[in-house]
Scaffold this motif. Structure first.
Motif, PDB file in Angstrom:
ATOM      1  N   ASN A   1      -5.930   3.325  -9.496  1.00 11.80           N
ATOM      2  CA  ASN A   1      -7.125   4.154  -9.363  1.00 11.80           C
ATOM      3  C   ASN A   1      -7.385   4.478  -7.897  1.00 11.80           C
ATOM      4  O   ASN A   1      -6.610   4.110  -7.004  1.00 11.80           O
ATOM      5  CB  ASN A   1      -8.342   3.497 -10.029  1.00 11.80           C
ATOM      6  CG  ASN A   1      -8.812   2.235  -9.303  1.00 11.80           C
ATOM      7  OD1 ASN A   1      -8.389   1.926  -8.181  1.00 11.80           O
ATOM      8  ND2 ASN A   1      -9.706   1.492  -9.932  1.00 11.80           N
ATOM      9  N   GLY A   2      -8.491   5.175  -7.628  1.00 10.55           N
ATOM     10  CA  GLY A   2      -8.789   5.617  -6.281  1.00 10.55           C
ATOM     11  C   GLY A   2      -9.065   4.502  -5.293  1.00 10.55           C
ATOM     12  O   GLY A   2      -9.018   4.725  -4.086  1.00 10.55           O
ATOM     13  N   LYS A   3      -9.339   3.308  -5.779  1.00 14.79           N
ATOM     14  CA  LYS A   3      -9.581   2.162  -4.897  1.00 14.79           C
ATOM     15  C   LYS A   3      -8.315   1.352  -4.655  1.00 14.79           C
ATOM     16  O   LYS A   3      -8.369   0.325  -3.984  1.00 14.79           O
ATOM     17  CB  LYS A   3     -10.655   1.256  -5.512  1.00 14.79           C
ATOM     18  CG  LYS A   3     -12.027   1.907  -5.641  1.00 14.79           C
ATOM     19  CD  LYS A   3     -13.028   0.943  -6.274  1.00 14.79           C
ATOM     20  CE  LYS A   3     -14.398   1.582  -6.411  1.00 14.79           C
ATOM     21  NZ  LYS A   3     -15.378   0.660  -7.048  1.00 14.79           N
ATOM     22  N   GLY A   4      -7.215   1.800  -5.228  1.00 18.03           N
ATOM     23  CA  GLY A   4      -5.967   1.061  -5.088  1.00 18.03           C
ATOM     24  C   GLY A   4      -5.810  -0.047  -6.105  1.00 18.03           C
ATOM     25  O   GLY A   4      -4.870  -0.844  -6.016  1.00 18.03           O
ATOM     26  N   GLU A   5      -6.701  -0.093  -7.088  1.00 22.32           N
ATOM     27  CA  GLU A   5      -6.636  -1.125  -8.132  1.00 22.32           C
ATOM     28  C   GLU A   5      -5.702  -0.665  -9.258  1.00 22.32           C
ATOM     29  O   GLU A   5      -5.628   0.526  -9.574  1.00 22.32           O
ATOM     30  CB  GLU A   5      -8.029  -1.389  -8.700  1.00 22.32           C
ATOM     31  CG  GLU A   5      -9.026  -1.859  -7.660  1.00 22.32           C
ATOM     32  CD  GLU A   5     -10.462  -1.803  -8.163  1.00 22.32           C
ATOM     33  OE1 GLU A   5     -11.302  -2.563  -7.645  1.00 22.32           O
ATOM     34  OE2 GLU A   5     -10.749  -0.985  -9.070  1.00 22.32           O
ATOM     35  N   ILE A   6      -5.007  -1.618  -9.862  1.00 21.77           N
ATOM     36  CA  ILE A   6      -4.106  -1.318 -10.971  1.00 21.77           C
ATOM     37  C   ILE A   6      -4.859  -1.475 -12.287  1.00 21.77           C
ATOM     38  O   ILE A   6      -5.441  -2.528 -12.569  1.00 21.77           O
ATOM     39  CB  ILE A   6      -2.874  -2.238 -10.947  1.00 21.77           C
ATOM     40  CG1 ILE A   6      -2.125  -2.084  -9.627  1.00 21.77           C
ATOM     41  CG2 ILE A   6      -1.965  -1.935 -12.126  1.00 21.77           C
ATOM     42  CD1 ILE A   6      -1.611  -0.675  -9.360  1.00 21.77           C
TER      43      ILE A   6
END
Length: 646
Positions: free
Chosen positions: A193-198
Motif C-alpha cells: 500500500n501507499g505506506k509501504g505495508e504489505i
C-alpha cells in the motif's frame, strides 16, 4: 558538451465530429461502433447494415441504410412505404481514425464531401420526405422512435507511458514498462500500500506456525483467469516456481523452502527449512520481477510465454495490439475487487473505465496530445514543458517525493573490456557530478536532489554515506587514476537512447567527462527495445544510462544492480563479499540490523562498482482534470480512475 533539446511544434487540433443526431448516435452504439470517433463519411449508414447482419461495404443498390433498418424491423425492404423511390447511393464504411507513431492526422470526409451522405445527389424533395417517413416507420417497429443517446457510452482512457511495451512476459525483464503491463493484467497474492505495508490481495487469509516454518494461504472466492477458468492453488504454486529462480529475493525464499504445495483448490502451504522473516514482503513486493500469478498450463511450460492470461482487472486484447502504435486493454467484467478502497497496489482494484488505450509516442508529442485533449494521461512530462502544463487549467500535474522519486544509474558491463577491470570501473566515480548531470537534463531544482551518495536512495530508512569517499568529482584525478590502471585505449561502447532526453543527456555528460579523462568512447544510438536485447549479451557493450523507481532501489534486496550480485543478470557484477550479506539482510529482524548490513553492502559496492549513481529526481506525470480518482503514484495505475461519458 552536447545537450539534447527539442523544439515544440504546434500540431493540428482535429475537431471532434458529432455529425449525427440522437437516433444515429444510438444506432452507432448498437452496432458496436464508437459514435465519438470520426469515421469519415456515412457513419450512420455504416452502422445500420452492421446491425442487420449485412456487409456495409457491399453496394445494396438503393437505400442501404433504410434497407438494413427494414430488415431489422422484420419488414420487407422491397415493399414501398409511401413511395417506391429510395435513392441510389452506395454505402461507404467509415475509416478508423487512429493515430500512429505519434502523428496526429485527423480523418475527415472524403475530398469534396462536406457532410455524411444521407441521400443520393439530386433526389427530389418528395422522395426525401417519403424516405424519412419510411425510416421513422422502421424505427417505430424497433421501438426506437424516440431514441436518445445510449445510457452508457464507452469510457476509453488513452495514455502515453514511458515507452512502448516490448516484452509482455513479466518474468523476462526488469523493465518498468513490463511491470506496469503486468499489474494491469495479472494479480498478486499480496501487494504494497501507499505506506509501504504489505496487504493481502488474492489471499483471503493466512497463518504461520509457532516456529515460523509453515505458512498457509487461502485464496479469495471468485478469482478467475481471463479465459474463464478459476484460479487454483495449483496455479499459484506453478507461478511461484516459475518466478522464484529468476528473481533475486525469490531465489533466497526458494533456497529456504522445504516444500511448496497445493493442499486443495484454495489452499497453498509453504514449508521452510528455516525461518525467513520476509515471506510476505517477498510475495507482495512491487519490485521487478513481481511474483504475478498465471495459469499453471502457462507457468509450467518451458517455452517462451506467448499467451497473456492473467486474473487482473484488465484484459489484454492481442488482436488490437499494433507494434509502434498502440496497445488496448479492456475492463475485466469477471474481476472481483477487494472490499477495501484502492491504496497504491493494494486494496480494491475497481475498474471504472471500459477501455485503456496505450499509445506509442514520444513525450513531446504526448504533451501536445494531452493539451489538445487527444490523450488523458502522460506518464513523463518533459522537463522543459512543466511550466506550460502547470499553467493549463485543464490539466493536473502529479509530482511526488520519497520512494516515488527516481534514481539514475550508469549500469556497467563487468564482463566486457575495459570494465572487466574493477580498477578501471572505479575511475567512473570521479567523472560524475550529479548536480551537473541533472542540470544538463533540465530538471528544475524543485524536482531534484543536487547530490545523493546512498545506493538505497536519500530520504529512506536505509540512507547511508558509507564508502562514498571515493566518489569525488575531478577530471584531473580521474585522468591520473586511469593512467595507473591496465587501460590500453579499448573503446568504451556506450548505448544511448535518443528517444529519451533524460537518459540521453545523462549519457552525453558522461561521454564528455570520459573523453577528457582519456577514455576512447564509441557512442551507439538505439531505441529502448534494442537496448534491452543488446544488454542481454555479455559482449558488445560497456555502459548505459538508465533510471529506476525509488521503490525498486531503496533496499539491497531489490536494488537492480546490488541485489543482482553473482547472478545471470545484464551487467553480471559479482562481489563474493556481498553474497552472505544479502542473505543476512534478509534474515535480519530489526531495522537497526538492516541499516548496519546495508551500510556494509554499500561500502563493497562503491569498491566493486556494479553501477554509478547520476542523480535522484522526480518526473511529474500529467492528466486531464476530467479524470477523477487517479491514484497518486509514480506507477501508472488505472483502476479507481473514472472518466465522464461522452
Amino acid at each position: 558538451m552536447r545537450i539534447v533539446t527539442r523544439t515544440v511544434m504546434a500540431g493540428p487540433h482535429p475537431a471532434t465530429p458529432t455529425g449525427t443526431g440522437a437516433a444515429e448516435h444510438a444506432l452507432l452504439v448498437m452496432a458496436g461502433l464508437d459514435p465519438a470517433t470520426p469515421i469519415g463519411t456515412g457513419a450512420a449508414e455504416h452502422a445500420h447494415p452492421v446491425m442487420a447482419g449485412l456487409d456495409p461495404a457491399t453496394p445494396t443498390g438503393a437505400g442501404a441504410a433504410e434497407h438494413a433498418l427494414l430488415v431489422m424491423a422484420g419488414l420487407d425492404p422491397a415493399t414501398p412505404i409511401d413511395t417506391g423511390a429510395a435513392g441510389d447511393g452506395r454505402v461507404k464504411p467509415g475509416h478508423d481514425g487512429g493515430e500512429g507513431g505519434g502523428r496526429f492526422t485527423p480523418v475527415r470526409a472524403a475530398a469534396g464531401a462536406a457532410t455524411p451522405v444521407r441521400a443520393a445527389a439530386g433526389a427530389a424533395a418528395p422522395v426525401r420526405a417519403a424516405r424519412r417517413r419510411g425510416l421513422r416507420f422502421a424505427l417505430a417497429a424497433l421501438g426506437l422512435a424516440a431514441l436518445a443517446p445510449a445510457a452508457h457510452a464507452e469510457k476509453n482512457l488513452t495514455a502515453v507511458l514511458e515507452s512502448e511495451v516490448v516484452f509482455l512476459d513479466p518474468s523476462s525483464t526488469t523493465a518498468n514498462i513490463t511491470r506496469t503491463f503486468g499489474y494491469l493484467v495479472y494479480d498478486t497474492l499480496f501487494a504494497m500500500n501507499g505506506k509501504g505495508e504489505i496487504k493481502p490481495q488474492m489471499v483471503r487469509d493466512w497463518s504461520t506456525s509457532a516456529d515460523k516454518l509453515t505458512w498457509t494461504f487461502t485464496l479469495r472466492d471468485g478469482l478467475k483467469f481471463h479465459d474463464g477458468q478459476p484460479v487454483t492453488a495449483t496455479d499459484v504454486v506453478a507461478s511461484l516456481r516459475r518466478w522464484g529462480p529468476k528473481d533475486a529475493l525469490g531465489r533466497m525464499l526458494m533456497a529456504d523452502t522445504q516444500s511448496l504445495e497445493a493442499k486443495d483448490d484454495k489452499t497453498v502451504v509453504l514449508t521452510l527449512k528455516e525461518p525467513f522473516p520476509l515471506v510476505l514482503e517477498t510475495l507482495g513486493k512491487p519490485n521487478a520481477l513481481v511474483p504475478f500469478i498465471m495459469p499453471a498450463r502457462l507457468a509450467n511450460s518451458t517455452d517462451k510465454l506467448t499467451e497473456i492470461d492473467g486474473s487482473g482487472p484488465f484484459i489484454f486484447q492481442k488482436d488490437q495490439w499494433r507494434t509502434g502504435d498502440q496497445m488496448v486493454l479492456t475492463r475485466n467484467p469477471a474481476y472481483v475487487p477487494r472490499d477495501e478502497p484502492p491504496d497504491f497496489l493494494a486494496g480494491g482494484k475497481q475498474v471504472k473505465i471500459d477501455k485503456l488505450t496505450i499509445k506509442t509516442m514520444d513525450n513531446i508529442t504526448g504533451a501536445q496530445a494531452l493539451r489538445a485533449g487527444e490523450i488523458d494521461y502522460l506518464q513523463y512530462v518533459p522537463f522543459d514543458l512543466i511550466g506550460q502544463l502547470e499553467r493549463d487549467k485543464s490539466l493536473k500535474l502529479m509530482a511526488l517525493g520519497g520512494l516515488d522519486m527516481y534514481q539514475g544509474n550508469y549500469r556497467v558491463n563487468t564482463q566486457f573490456p575495459p570494465f572487466d577491470d574493477p580498477a578501471i570501473r572505479r575511475v567512473l566515480w570521479k567523472l560524475v557530478d550529479q548536480k551537473s548531470v541533472l542540470q544538463a537534463i533540465g530538471i528544475p531544482p524543485a524536482y531534484r536532489l543536487d547530490h545523493c551518495a546512498s545506493f538505497w536512495m536519500c530520504g529512506t530508512p536505509l540512507e547511508t554515506n558509507a564508502g562514498s569517499e571515493i566518489a569525488k568529482y575531478s577530471i584531473e584525478d580521474a585522468r591520473a587514476a586511469l593512467k595507473k590502471t591496465s587501460y590500453k585505449g579499448q573503446p568504451v561502447v556506450i548505448m544511448e537512447l535518443p528517444n529519451s532526453s533524460t537518459s540521453m543527456n545523462a549519457a552525453l555528460v558522461l561521454v564528455d567527462a570520459m573523453r577528457q579523462a582519456g577514455f576512447t568512447v564509441d557512442e551507439q544510438a538505439m531505441d529502448w527495445g534494442t537496448l534491452l536485447q543488446r544488454r542481454a549479451k555479455k559482449e558488445g557493450w560497456s555502459i548505459f544510462a538508465v533510471y529506476s523507481n525509488g521503490v525498486d532501489m531503496s533496499s539491497p534486496l531489490t536494488h537492480f544492480y546490488a541485489a543482482a550480485n553473482c547472478i545471470d543478470y545484464p551487467g553480471w557484477s559479482c562481489d563474493p563479499r556481498v553474497t552472505p550479506l544479502l542473505k543476512a539482510f534478509a534474515k535480519a529482524e530489526t531495522l537497526d540490523e538492516r541499516k548496519k548490513i546495508a551500510a556494509e553492502i554499500q561500502t563493497f559496492d562503491y569498491d566493486s562498482v556494479p553501477s554509478v549513481m547520476w542523480g535522484q529526481f522526480t518526473v511529474p506525470a500529467a492528466y486531464r482534470t476530467t479524470l477523477s480518482g487517479m491514484i497518486q503514484s509514480s506507477f501508472p495505475i488505472f483502476w479507481g480512475v473514472d472518466k465522464p461519458e461522452k
